[in-house]
Design an enzyme around this catalytic site. Sequence first.
Site, PDB file in Angstrom:
ATOM      1  N   ASP A  82       0.881  -0.973   0.133  1.00 19.17           N
ATOM      2  CA  ASP A  82       0.049  -0.065  -0.183  1.00 19.17           C
ATOM      3  C   ASP A  82       1.093   1.183  -0.125  1.00 19.17           C
ATOM      4  O   ASP A  82       1.960   1.244   0.630  1.00 19.17           O
ATOM      5  CB  ASP A  82      -0.944   0.004   1.364  1.00 19.17           C
ATOM      6  CG  ASP A  82      -2.154   0.877   1.184  1.00 19.17           C
ATOM      7  OD1 ASP A  82      -3.201   0.438   0.891  1.00 19.17           O
ATOM      8  OD2 ASP A  82      -1.785   2.293   1.008  1.00 19.17           O
ATOM      9  N   ASN A 137     -13.091  -3.371   2.751  1.00 21.00           N
ATOM     10  CA  ASN A 137     -13.702  -1.969   2.827  1.00 21.00           C
ATOM     11  C   ASN A 137     -14.765  -1.981   1.363  1.00 21.00           C
ATOM     12  O   ASN A 137     -14.383  -2.146   0.242  1.00 21.00           O
ATOM     13  CB  ASN A 137     -12.908  -0.877   2.524  1.00 21.00           C
ATOM     14  CG  ASN A 137     -12.122  -0.735   3.848  1.00 21.00           C
ATOM     15  OD1 ASN A 137     -12.283  -1.115   4.987  1.00 21.00           O
ATOM     16  ND2 ASN A 137     -10.783  -0.139   3.638  1.00 21.00           N
ATOM     17  N   GLY A 181     -15.613   2.753   3.582  1.00 23.69           N
ATOM     18  CA  GLY A 181     -14.437   3.555   3.615  1.00 23.69           C
ATOM     19  C   GLY A 181     -13.715   2.938   2.375  1.00 23.69           C
ATOM     20  O   GLY A 181     -12.618   3.408   2.111  1.00 23.69           O
ATOM     21  N   GLN A 182     -14.515   2.485   1.129  1.00 23.01           N
ATOM     22  CA  GLN A 182     -13.713   2.066   0.002  1.00 23.01           C
ATOM     23  C   GLN A 182     -13.450   3.486  -0.899  1.00 23.01           C
ATOM     24  O   GLN A 182     -14.269   4.139  -0.979  1.00 23.01           O
ATOM     25  CB  GLN A 182     -14.703   0.975  -0.666  1.00 23.01           C
ATOM     26  CG  GLN A 182     -14.103   0.468  -2.201  1.00 23.01           C
ATOM     27  CD  GLN A 182     -14.972  -0.550  -2.662  1.00 23.01           C
ATOM     28  OE1 GLN A 182     -16.055  -0.682  -2.328  1.00 23.01           O
ATOM     29  NE2 GLN A 182     -14.416  -1.288  -3.665  1.00 23.01           N
ATOM     30  N   HIS A 229     -10.200  -5.426  -3.346  1.00 22.68           N
ATOM     31  CA  HIS A 229      -9.028  -5.609  -2.917  1.00 22.68           C
ATOM     32  C   HIS A 229      -8.966  -6.051  -1.374  1.00 22.68           C
ATOM     33  O   HIS A 229      -9.993  -5.711  -0.380  1.00 22.68           O
ATOM     34  CB  HIS A 229      -8.100  -4.459  -2.859  1.00 22.68           C
ATOM     35  CG  HIS A 229      -8.717  -3.175  -2.639  1.00 22.68           C
ATOM     36  ND1 HIS A 229      -9.580  -2.546  -3.211  1.00 22.68           N
ATOM     37  CD2 HIS A 229      -8.537  -2.725  -1.337  1.00 22.68           C
ATOM     38  CE1 HIS A 229      -9.635  -1.307  -2.742  1.00 22.68           C
ATOM     39  NE2 HIS A 229      -9.227  -1.463  -1.527  1.00 22.68           N
TER      40      HIS A 229
HETATM   41  P1  5GP Z   1      -9.576   1.303   0.181  1.00 22.67           P
HETATM   42  O1  5GP Z   1      -9.729   2.450   0.842  1.00 22.67           O
HETATM   43  O2  5GP Z   1     -10.301   1.260  -1.197  1.00 22.67           O
HETATM   44  O3  5GP Z   1     -10.320   0.096   0.813  1.00 22.67           O
HETATM   45  O4  5GP Z   1      -8.087   1.034  -0.024  1.00 22.67           O
HETATM   46  C1  5GP Z   1      -7.618   1.627  -1.050  1.00 22.67           C
HETATM   47  C2  5GP Z   1      -5.979   1.630  -0.820  1.00 22.67           C
HETATM   48  O5  5GP Z   1      -5.407   2.005  -2.092  1.00 22.67           O
HETATM   49  C3  5GP Z   1      -5.737   2.406   0.024  1.00 22.67           C
HETATM   50  O6  5GP Z   1      -5.044   1.781   1.482  1.00 22.67           O
HETATM   51  C4  5GP Z   1      -4.634   3.509  -0.308  1.00 22.67           C
HETATM   52  O7  5GP Z   1      -3.491   3.841   0.278  1.00 22.67           O
HETATM   53  C5  5GP Z   1      -3.976   2.653  -1.566  1.00 22.67           C
HETATM   54  N1  5GP Z   1      -3.616   3.326  -2.879  1.00 22.67           N
HETATM   55  C6  5GP Z   1      -4.093   4.416  -3.283  1.00 22.67           C
HETATM   56  N2  5GP Z   1      -3.244   4.806  -4.278  1.00 22.67           N
HETATM   57  C7  5GP Z   1      -2.313   4.166  -4.472  1.00 22.67           C
HETATM   58  C8  5GP Z   1      -1.294   3.842  -5.486  1.00 22.67           C
HETATM   59  O8  5GP Z   1      -1.333   4.479  -6.374  1.00 22.67           O
HETATM   60  N3  5GP Z   1      -0.428   2.764  -5.213  1.00 22.67           N
HETATM   61  C9  5GP Z   1      -0.577   1.824  -4.141  1.00 22.67           C
HETATM   62  N4  5GP Z   1       0.326   0.931  -4.065  1.00 22.67           N
HETATM   63  N5  5GP Z   1      -1.734   2.103  -3.175  1.00 22.67           N
HETATM   64  C10 5GP Z   1      -2.397   2.911  -3.490  1.00 22.67           C
END
Ligand code: 5GP
Length: 114
Positions: free
Chosen positions: A30, A87, A93-94, A100
């Site tokens: 991440d 999420n 919080g997605q 993922h």
């Molecule tokens: P969500 O909030 O949808 O469950 O998780 C998305 C995750 O993607 C977040 O933890 C965020 O830090 C991560 N993320 C966002 N942009 C990028 C990116 O460009 N590269 C990587 N490796 N992670 C990312």
Amino acid sequence: MENCLFCKIMAGEIPCKKVYEDENCMAFNDISPKAPVHILLVPKVHVENVHSIRGEDEKIAKDLFSAVSKIVREQNLEKSGYRLVINSGENGGQTVFHLHIHILGGVKMGWNPV
Ligand code: 5GP
Ligand code: ZN
């Protein structure tokens, strides 16, 4: 899928620190880690979230969990423990709408989602 961050990462259009790949999924660190180990495990097929998995796509869930087993073994998280987080939607919080699993470890975690 066009304009999907994780599809772009998997296509190599956006760089990442890859930690695992097989024919069905890929895992990378991440960009903004919330724990010493914070890995995102992503299916290669674009599906938005768990509840949009249908019919033959059910194999995605199986493939993801078999990858989890391999990754936690490789990362030495089996004994110390780890947390899996998915999420979904706004209240969940997605922020990236490609399914993922967050694999978090390396620290003893509390239980305080808000
Ligand atoms: P969500 O909030 O949808 O469950 O998780 C998305 C995750 O993607 C977040 O933890 C965020 O830090 C991560 N993320 C966002 N942009 C990028 C990116 O460009 N590269 C990587 N490796 N992670 C990312
Ligand atoms: Zn995608």
